[in-house]
Design a protein around this motif. Structure first.
Motif, PDB file in Angstrom:
ATOM      1  N   HIS A   1      35.948 -85.986  -7.123  1.00  0.00           N
ATOM      2  CA  HIS A   1      36.406 -86.898  -8.372  1.00  0.00           C
ATOM      3  C   HIS A   1      36.747 -85.215  -9.633  1.00  0.00           C
ATOM      4  O   HIS A   1      36.353 -84.507  -9.636  1.00  0.00           O
ATOM      5  N   ASP A   2      37.283 -86.105 -10.700  1.00  0.00           N
ATOM      6  CA  ASP A   2      37.868 -85.822 -11.810  1.00  0.00           C
ATOM      7  C   ASP A   2      38.934 -84.639 -11.950  1.00  0.00           C
ATOM      8  O   ASP A   2      39.126 -83.972 -10.722  1.00  0.00           O
ATOM      9  N   ASP A   3      39.246 -84.036 -12.788  1.00  0.00           N
ATOM     10  CA  ASP A   3      40.316 -82.872 -12.622  1.00  0.00           C
ATOM     11  C   ASP A   3      39.593 -82.169 -12.545  1.00  0.00           C
ATOM     12  O   ASP A   3      39.166 -81.119 -13.215  1.00  0.00           O
ATOM     13  N   PHE A   4      40.598 -80.752 -12.100  1.00  0.00           N
ATOM     14  CA  PHE A   4      39.757 -79.359 -11.501  1.00  0.00           C
ATOM     15  C   PHE A   4      41.512 -78.858 -11.301  1.00  0.00           C
ATOM     16  O   PHE A   4      42.254 -79.502 -10.681  1.00  0.00           O
ATOM     17  N   PRO A   5      41.489 -78.202 -11.077  1.00  0.00           N
ATOM     18  CA  PRO A   5      42.461 -77.346 -10.729  1.00  0.00           C
ATOM     19  C   PRO A   5      43.176 -76.241  -9.155  1.00  0.00           C
ATOM     20  O   PRO A   5      41.814 -75.874  -8.883  1.00  0.00           O
ATOM     21  N   ARG A   6      43.648 -76.339  -8.917  1.00  0.00           N
ATOM     22  CA  ARG A   6      43.676 -75.945  -7.636  1.00  0.00           C
ATOM     23  C   ARG A   6      44.956 -75.524  -7.018  1.00  0.00           C
ATOM     24  O   ARG A   6      46.234 -75.905  -7.559  1.00  0.00           O
ATOM     25  N   ALA A   7      45.914 -75.260  -5.922  1.00  0.00           N
ATOM     26  CA  ALA A   7      46.713 -75.201  -5.057  1.00  0.00           C
ATOM     27  C   ALA A   7      46.504 -75.925  -3.842  1.00  0.00           C
ATOM     28  O   ALA A   7      46.022 -75.298  -2.640  1.00  0.00           O
ATOM     29  N   ILE A   8      47.685 -76.380  -3.604  1.00  0.00           N
ATOM     30  CA  ILE A   8      47.857 -76.756  -2.246  1.00  0.00           C
ATOM     31  C   ILE A   8      49.485 -75.764  -1.408  1.00  0.00           C
ATOM     32  O   ILE A   8      50.368 -76.069  -2.441  1.00  0.00           O
ATOM     33  N   ILE A   9      49.547 -75.414  -0.232  1.00  0.00           N
ATOM     34  CA  ILE A   9      50.359 -75.112  -0.112  1.00  0.00           C
ATOM     35  C   ILE A   9      50.955 -74.975   1.678  1.00  0.00           C
ATOM     36  O   ILE A   9      49.776 -75.390   2.295  1.00  0.00           O
TER      37      ILE A   9
END
Ligand SMILES: Cc1ncc(C[n+]2csc(CCOP(=O)(O)OP(=O)(O)O)c2C)c(N)n1
Ligand code: SF4
Ligand SMILES: [Mg+2]
Lengths: 596, 292
Positions: free
Chosen positions: A328-336
């Protein structure tokens, strides 16, 4: 299915019931080919059962690099009636079907298909009371037809049974009989490739590659709860634990697994866990926690067809929406999303640097087609993986503390704060999953709603999100495959790039001008992605889910709408021929529109 | 290790954050006992890791100056497990509530006990969900009136001690926040224990479910009784007592090595935290041989 193009490649398919040893025979053949200088990719058509049913193993081998499953079947070994019935229709003109008429009733041979009726069971019974070695006989026979050196086959079989010398001998003998039978009964013309025994190629699937890439990047803590098709990762980690010094934690569930991984990473280890969709769903809350506590985290999702438990041994790219929006809610992440096993090796190493540099969760999306399902040849790997631990401080200076606490969540321009590890003198702090100030003190209780807390909440939220700018600057644009300019540009992410690579030359030989943009850094999107998409004359999106999740994501991020899609969601991987058909349909349709 | 005078070391654990607990909350006693235990054992604050979940009780890290991980509701045990596996040099303690550990996080607790991870779990058991304003917890008594059981609970409570003994916990104790001195010595014993330890700590919630009087009326100490804490059957029998509340060490065995000890033998003496490096040429050659 047939195709008129000529390539220095071969497609082999072995079909049988589970427990017939078709996977082991397939893997022996795959290794033999690799040791004979061939490039190889495989697909494991297995089922979620241990015995019975129907399983098949597909091998695409070439003198030149091969990427996916190739076109049709050049050699089919059908050990059961079901294997015959399921696959004979896909055999190419000029191809060969190998079966045993004591087991299989052959019928309706497609045009130009040759057949070999071989006494596989009869030969196998010479070596055991039960015909368990019929797969080995077939393997030897196939080797004979392909013109492989028998020694190479025998050595590979020998390794497989290294611990059981008596079984090894009989298997090699059974294979030799199959090999000799082939020499005597081979059709006059067959499709073949040249072998080069001086070249030995390495082969792995993406589950192993991601594990190897992680460990070589310093990952020495791995946690898992078994789930297909991610289980080979934990098997590999466990098998290598002693030699490579990996501490493996088999948790009670995926919630425990991800939280233990977060604990290990917080303590200062490079740590990873992996699962498939269902397990990943259970990890949701903790992934948000890692972002909030700013603990580096690398999690692998080996996608299988869902929803829910879906098809455990079948492939899909349906988890993109989940990981884009996870927790839930916004947070930084990276997807590869690695495209191939080789990609998985390199991107795993890079994932740890991203995770530590930005203190964020990094999600690696693999799928069954390149994971458990698909081996592929890999080039010589570079093991000098850089290890960048980011703003890790080993010694605490005065400006970092108030004499009581370490200023763990200090507001910085790039959003990343200095991080100290438990055990570091004078660096005590509390990692907080509640909103907190720079010192890691709660803003959620006695201060909640006070002006200072309101402002600090804003600042911490912005600080975390501002890391995405840095991450985006490191994300790479899609890689262009094929000519610089083309009438049609195919768009793909992750493993869908591979069948496209095998479609492009075929399309070219039929006069179609096509290239492709292969996305592997998925989120945040590289700044160049927009112009590369906008520069294409026409776009066709290829992915393995029912709603075109990636195309919709691209539209949201770039405003560019891709109207044409090749979507596959039946659990089977995309075949190059399907890409060829989709492109031909699209371009023909356009011609017709122009004529009208 | 440097040795401080007791007074000085207590100060070392002093936080500048004031607990947000209600005046009279049992958790104050647990905090005091924990500080006292660490100071008595002379463990430097940077070697102590406290992992907690969500609840009034889970707010404890931060009120004591050590490393802390104030994480998700129910998940402090796996976090602690990961920390201990990655860096066995840390003294790893879990502080959380009955809801956190016996409810949402129970699966983790039972399995951590079974695997004998070298972590020390202090459950502040107030028989209620405090932070969420007083709902039934797994340890709420039958008949207990709460916001979710206005007519009295119809459910029998979980017995954490028998359950954890059954799960194979190698150290099981019960403390009371009203007796920080005994609690401190139980915590010290737990820290010295080689393996998993559970200290179920009765820590009354004066706001939603005040059990001070009940505990005081029924409690007695195991010290000085004939109970032999190496006797599992006797520990079970005591744990089943309901007319009275025994406090102290129920069971301890060091017959089983801890998970971390076994792991060190099995895997490597190098901790993951000290091993974030590339593979050696030898390791690469050996691994790659199996891929060709
Ligand atoms: C996943 C999740 N569910 C529910 C909650 C809400 N919640 C916060 S604390 C709590 C119960 C706390 O009870 P306990 O662990 O006994 O701690 P106490 O407040 O009594 O010390 C609940 C249900 C939450 N934070 N997270
Ligand atoms: S509500 Fe109960 S448990 Fe929470 S702080 Fe107050 S007294 Fe303690
Ligand atoms: Mg409680």
């Amino acid at each position: 299915m047939s195709t008129n193009h000529t390539r220095a490649d071969l497609t082999l398919r072995l079909g049988a019931a589970a427990g017939d040893g078709i996977q082991s025979a397939g893997e022996i053949m795959m290794k033999t080919l690799s040791r004979s200088g061939a490039y190889v990719t495989t697909y494991n058509g297995n089922q979620s059962l241990i015995r019975g049913g129907h399983v098949w193993f597909h091998i695409h081998a070439g003198e030149i690099p091969v990427y996916s499953l190739g076109y049709g079947i050049d050699y089919l070994i059908a050990l059961t009636q079901l294997a015959y019935d399921e696959h004979y229709g896909e055999v190419n003109s000029g191809g060969v079907v190998i079966y045993d008429s004591s087991q299989v009733k052959a019928h309706d041979f497609p045009n130009g298909v040759k057949s070999i009726d071989a006494p596989l069971v009869k030969i196998a019974l010479k070596y055991d009371k039960r015909p368990i070695m019929k797969n080995t006989v077939a393997l030897g026979l196939l080797g004979g037809l392909l013109g492989l050196k028998f020694d190479v086959i025998a050595n590979t079989i020998g390794e497989q049974f290294a611990k059981k010398p008596d079984v090894r001998e009989s298997n090699v003998a059974a294979a030799r009989e199959g090999y000799t039978f082939a020499e005597q009964h081979a059709p006059e013309t067959m499709k073949r490739i040249k072998f080069n025994y001086a070249v030995k190629r390495s082969i792995m699937h993406a589950d192993y590659a991601v594990a190897l890439g992680a460990v070589n990047a310093g990952c020495r803590f791995y946690a898992a709860y078994p789930m297909s098709p991610a289980s080979p990762i934990v098997h590999w980690m466990t098998a290598n634990a002693r030699e490579l010094g990996i501490r493996v934690f088999l948790g009670e569930d995926e919630i425990g697994v991800v939280n233990a991984t977060i604990g290990a990473s917080f303590a200062g280890a490079r740590a990873m866990c992996a699962t498939s969709g269902g397990g990943f769903s259970l990890m949701q809350e903790a992934i948000g926690q890692a972002a909030m506590t700013e603990t580096p985290l690398v999690v692998v999702d080996v996608m299988r067809a869902g929803p829910s438990t879906g098809l455990p041994t079948k492939t899909s790219q349906g988890d993109l929406n989940m990981v884009l929006g996870i927790s839930h809610d916004d947070f930084p992440r990276a997807i590869i999303a690695p495209r191939s096993p080789e990609d998985a090796y390199y991107l795993a190493g890079r994932a740890f640097n991203l995770a530590e540099r930005y203190q964020i969760p990094v999600i690696i999306l693999l799928d069954f087609a390149i994971g458990d399902g698909g081996y592929a040849t890999i080039d010589e790997l570079d093991f000098n993986t850089p290890i960048d631990r980011g703003k890790l401080v080993r010694e605490v200076t005065k400006d970092m503390t108030n004499g009581v606490w370490f200023k763990r969540y200090s507001l910085t321009e790039d959003g990343v704060s200095p991080r100290a590890l438990p055990g570091t003198s004078g660096a005590m702090y509390v990692a907080k999953t509640d909103e907190h100030d720079e010192w890691g003190h709660d803003l959620s209780d006695v201060e909640a709603g006070l002006k200072t807390a309101i402002h600090m909440r804003e600042k911490q939220h912005v600080k975390r999100m501002s890391k995405l700018k840095g991450v985006a600057s490191e994300m790479r644009p899609p890689e262009l495959y094929g000519p610089d300019r083309a009438d049609l540009t195919l768009v793909s992410w992750g493993s869908s790039a591979l069948p496209i690579r095998e479609a492009i030359p075929v399309l070219k030989s039929s006069g179609f001008s096509v290239n492709s943009l292969e996305f592997f850094d998925i989120f945040p999107l590289s700044a160049d992605a927009h112009s590369m998409l906008a520069g294409a004359s026409r776009l066709l999106n290829v992915e393995q889910n029912i709603t075109a999740q990636f195309a919709k994501y691209l539209r949201r991020e770039t405003g560019i709408e891709i109207k044409e899609n090749l979507l596959k969601y039946n659990g089977e991987p995309i075949y190059p021929a399907e890409v060829v058909d989709a492109v031909k349909n699209a371009l023909k349709h356009e011609e017709m529109e122009q004529l009208a | 290790m440097r040795r401080w005078s007791n007074l000085l070391s207590l100060k070392l654990y002093e936080s500048d954050v004031k607990p947000d607990w209600c005046p009279g909350c049992g958790d104050f006693g647990v905090l005091a006992a924990l500080k006292n235990a660490l100071a008595t054992l002379q463990i430097p604050p940077e070697r102590v890791q406290i992992s907690s979940g969500i609840g009034c009780s889970s707010n404890l890290p931060g009120y004591i100056r050590t490393f802390g991980h104030h994480g998700l509701h129910g998940r402090p045990v796996p976090v602690a497990t990961g920390i201990k596996m990655a860096n066995p040099d840390m003294v790893v303690i879990v502080t959380a509530g009955d809801g956190d550990e016996y409810g949402i996080g129970f699966n983790h607790l039972v399995h951590a006990a079974r695997r004998n991870h070298d972590i020390k779990v202090i459950v502040m058991n107030n028989e209620i969900y405090g932070l969420t304003t007083g709902q039934l917890s797994p340890t709420s008594e039958k008949g207990q009136r709460t916001k979710t059981s206005p007519d009295g609970s119809i459910i029998y409570p979980l017995n954490p001690l028998t359950t954890l003994l059954g799960a194979g916990a190698t150290f099981v104790a019960r403390g009371f926040s009203g007796d920080p001195k005994q609690l401190s010595s139980l915590i010290q014993e737990a820290i010295k224990h080689r393996g998993f330890a559970l200290i179920d700590t009765l820590s009354p919630c004066v706001t939603w479910h005040d059990i001070y009087d009940k505990v005081r009326a029924k409690m007695y100490k195991l010290e000085g009784t004939a109970h032999d804490s190496s006797d599992l059957i006797s520990a079970y029998r005591l744990a089943l007592e309901s007319d009275r509340i025994p406090l102290g060490l129920f069971y301890r065995t060091e017959d089983r090595p801890s998970f971390e000890e076994l792991m060190s033998e099995d895997v490597t003496s190098t901790y993951p935290v000290d091993n974030a490096r590339n593979l050696t040429a030898e390791q690469i050659a050996s691994v790659m041989a199996r891929f060709s």
